[in-house]
Design a protein around this motif. Structure first.
Motif, PDB file in Angstrom:
ATOM      1  N   PHE A 142      25.618  29.190  71.189  1.00  0.00           N
ATOM      2  CA  PHE A 142      24.974  30.545  72.179  1.00  0.00           C
ATOM      3  C   PHE A 142      24.607  31.369  71.195  1.00  0.00           C
ATOM      4  N   ALA A 143      25.282  31.625  69.907  1.00  0.00           N
ATOM      5  CA  ALA A 143      24.970  32.822  69.011  1.00  0.00           C
ATOM      6  C   ALA A 143      23.315  32.469  68.573  1.00  0.00           C
ATOM      7  N   THR A 144      23.144  31.370  68.341  1.00  0.00           N
ATOM      8  CA  THR A 144      21.529  31.164  67.955  1.00  0.00           C
ATOM      9  C   THR A 144      20.657  31.121  68.863  1.00  0.00           C
ATOM     10  N   VAL A 145      21.098  30.795  70.274  1.00  0.00           N
ATOM     11  CA  VAL A 145      20.175  31.409  71.370  1.00  0.00           C
ATOM     12  C   VAL A 145      19.996  32.927  71.370  1.00  0.00           C
ATOM     13  N   VAL A 146      21.013  33.538  71.294  1.00  0.00           N
ATOM     14  CA  VAL A 146      21.088  35.035  71.289  1.00  0.00           C
ATOM     15  C   VAL A 146      20.239  35.579  70.078  1.00  0.00           C
ATOM     16  N   ARG A 147      20.227  34.982  69.037  1.00  0.00           N
ATOM     17  CA  ARG A 147      19.177  35.392  67.899  1.00  0.00           C
ATOM     18  C   ARG A 147      17.937  35.188  68.235  1.00  0.00           C
ATOM     19  N   VAL A 174      26.976  45.401  70.028  1.00  0.00           N
ATOM     20  CA  VAL A 174      27.874  46.313  69.836  1.00  0.00           C
ATOM     21  C   VAL A 174      29.268  45.534  69.681  1.00  0.00           C
ATOM     22  N   THR A 175      29.381  44.405  70.211  1.00  0.00           N
ATOM     23  CA  THR A 175      30.776  43.745  70.175  1.00  0.00           C
ATOM     24  C   THR A 175      31.143  43.482  68.510  1.00  0.00           C
ATOM     25  N   VAL A 176      30.011  42.882  67.610  1.00  0.00           N
ATOM     26  CA  VAL A 176      30.472  42.847  66.569  1.00  0.00           C
ATOM     27  C   VAL A 176      30.573  43.883  65.731  1.00  0.00           C
ATOM     28  N   LEU A 177      29.845  45.165  65.996  1.00  0.00           N
ATOM     29  CA  LEU A 177      29.821  46.549  65.462  1.00  0.00           C
ATOM     30  C   LEU A 177      31.312  46.915  65.494  1.00  0.00           C
ATOM     31  N   ARG A 178      31.594  46.628  66.783  1.00  0.00           N
ATOM     32  CA  ARG A 178      33.126  47.342  67.141  1.00  0.00           C
ATOM     33  C   ARG A 178      34.158  46.583  66.717  1.00  0.00           C
ATOM     34  N   GLY A 179      34.022  45.586  65.899  1.00  0.00           N
ATOM     35  CA  GLY A 179      34.929  44.622  65.485  1.00  0.00           C
ATOM     36  C   GLY A 179      35.207  43.470  66.129  1.00  0.00           C
ATOM     37  N   GLY A 180      34.607  43.060  67.214  1.00  0.00           N
ATOM     38  CA  GLY A 180      34.798  41.985  68.029  1.00  0.00           C
ATOM     39  C   GLY A 180      34.295  40.663  67.315  1.00  0.00           C
ATOM     40  N   ALA A 181      34.545  39.489  67.975  1.00  0.00           N
ATOM     41  CA  ALA A 181      34.264  38.070  67.259  1.00  0.00           C
ATOM     42  C   ALA A 181      32.792  38.182  67.807  1.00  0.00           C
ATOM     43  N   PRO A 182      31.926  37.563  66.781  1.00  0.00           N
ATOM     44  CA  PRO A 182      30.426  37.148  67.433  1.00  0.00           C
ATOM     45  C   PRO A 182      30.531  36.019  68.779  1.00  0.00           C
ATOM     46  N   PHE A 183      29.329  35.799  69.098  1.00  0.00           N
ATOM     47  CA  PHE A 183      29.170  34.849  70.139  1.00  0.00           C
ATOM     48  C   PHE A 183      29.320  33.351  69.235  1.00  0.00           C
ATOM     49  N   PRO A 184      30.023  32.313  70.135  1.00  0.00           N
ATOM     50  CA  PRO A 184      30.235  31.075  69.430  1.00  0.00           C
ATOM     51  C   PRO A 184      28.816  30.242  69.240  1.00  0.00           C
ATOM     52  N   GLU A 185      28.796  29.337  68.431  1.00  0.00           N
ATOM     53  CA  GLU A 185      27.701  28.605  68.165  1.00  0.00           C
ATOM     54  C   GLU A 185      27.593  27.605  69.535  1.00  0.00           C
ATOM     55  N   VAL A 225      13.815  39.200  81.105  1.00  0.00           N
ATOM     56  CA  VAL A 225      13.761  39.920  79.890  1.00  0.00           C
ATOM     57  C   VAL A 225      15.032  41.046  79.859  1.00  0.00           C
ATOM     58  N   VAL A 226      15.171  41.867  80.740  1.00  0.00           N
ATOM     59  CA  VAL A 226      16.289  42.859  80.941  1.00  0.00           C
ATOM     60  C   VAL A 226      17.320  42.291  80.639  1.00  0.00           C
ATOM     61  N   HIS A 227      17.823  40.889  81.154  1.00  0.00           N
ATOM     62  CA  HIS A 227      19.154  40.463  80.856  1.00  0.00           C
ATOM     63  C   HIS A 227      19.018  39.840  79.524  1.00  0.00           C
ATOM     64  N   ALA A 228      18.204  39.293  78.794  1.00  0.00           N
ATOM     65  CA  ALA A 228      18.181  38.954  77.424  1.00  0.00           C
ATOM     66  C   ALA A 228      18.476  40.190  76.766  1.00  0.00           C
ATOM     67  N   GLN A 229      17.624  41.365  76.972  1.00  0.00           N
ATOM     68  CA  GLN A 229      17.985  42.531  76.373  1.00  0.00           C
ATOM     69  C   GLN A 229      19.598  43.068  76.299  1.00  0.00           C
ATOM     70  N   LEU A 230      20.301  42.885  77.673  1.00  0.00           N
ATOM     71  CA  LEU A 230      21.376  43.012  77.674  1.00  0.00           C
ATOM     72  C   LEU A 230      22.489  42.212  76.998  1.00  0.00           C
ATOM     73  N   ILE A 231      22.148  40.954  76.869  1.00  0.00           N
ATOM     74  CA  ILE A 231      22.993  39.993  76.169  1.00  0.00           C
ATOM     75  C   ILE A 231      22.889  40.430  74.544  1.00  0.00           C
ATOM     76  N   ILE A 232      21.809  40.478  74.057  1.00  0.00           N
ATOM     77  CA  ILE A 232      21.377  40.625  72.732  1.00  0.00           C
ATOM     78  C   ILE A 232      22.237  42.135  72.307  1.00  0.00           C
ATOM     79  N   ASN A 233      22.119  42.956  73.083  1.00  0.00           N
ATOM     80  CA  ASN A 233      22.994  44.204  72.664  1.00  0.00           C
ATOM     81  C   ASN A 233      24.220  44.085  72.948  1.00  0.00           C
ATOM     82  N   LEU A 234      24.859  43.547  73.906  1.00  0.00           N
ATOM     83  CA  LEU A 234      26.177  43.483  73.831  1.00  0.00           C
ATOM     84  C   LEU A 234      26.692  42.519  72.627  1.00  0.00           C
ATOM     85  N   GLN A 235      26.173  41.624  72.341  1.00  0.00           N
ATOM     86  CA  GLN A 235      26.611  40.982  71.151  1.00  0.00           C
ATOM     87  C   GLN A 235      26.617  41.840  69.885  1.00  0.00           C
TER      88      GLN A 235
END
Length: 169
Positions: free
Chosen positions: A158-163, A145-156, A133-143
């Motif tokens: 994987f992006a669906t799994v993260v959602r 923060v990455t998008v909010l800072r202007g980075g590319a979203p995770f590729p499909e 659960v903690v790893h899932a939370q870290l991956i979600i928050n990393l995605q």
């Protein structure tokens, strides 16, 4: 780019700046100029340097990378689809917990004996579940923060799994 500078910078979000449309007939720039001269190169809903944030009463949809008006039909659709996804999961969890509690009250002695015999396995499984659960939370928050800072979203895909992992956050 603006009228005050000769430099051109890439927008933080692909769909934030007017003129980024692949449609040659697009009139995004003209529409944006009518809305707010201070943010003349931002698409509707975006504002600020490099069109990096949403205007008041807009929220950022990190999946589609657009600012959506809070009172729009699209926002209502997102809210309805989220409730369709989350409410059944919450209902199932509540029912399962109610069943476990009911069984626990009826068979507390038997449950205590089972727990005593398997305490080490139960605690190990509990620790492993916590780590997942903690790893899932870290991956979600990393995605996020990455998008909010202007980075590319995770590729499909994987992006669906993260959602879907968002239920842990």
């Amino acid at each position: 780019h603006s009228r005050q500078t000769a430099q051109t910078f890439e927008c933080k979000h692909k769909r934030a700046c007017a003129g980024t449309s692949t449609d040659p007939e697009s009139d995004d720039v003209a529409d944006a100029r009518l809305l707010d001269l201070g943010d003349e190169l931002c698409r509707v809903g975006f504002t600020g340097p490099l069109c990096s944030s949403c205007r008041d009463k807009y929220y950022f949809d990190g999946i589609d990378e657009v600012c959506v008006a809070c009172d729009s039909e699209e926002a209502a659709k997102h809210s309805k689809s989220a409730s369709k996804e989350v409410l059944p999961i919450v209902a199932i969890v509540v029912v399962v917990l109610a069943i476990v509690v009911a069984i626990g009250f009826r068979t507390s002695d038997a449950l205590q004996r089972v727990y005593s015999r398997n305490e080490e396995r139960i605690m190990t499984a509990s620790h492993h579940l916590t780590i997942l659960v903690v790893h899932a939370q870290l991956i979600i928050n990393l995605q996020t923060v990455t998008v909010l800072r202007g980075g590319a979203p995770f590729p499909e895909p994987f992006a669906t799994v993260v959602r879907w992992m968002g239920i842990f956050n």
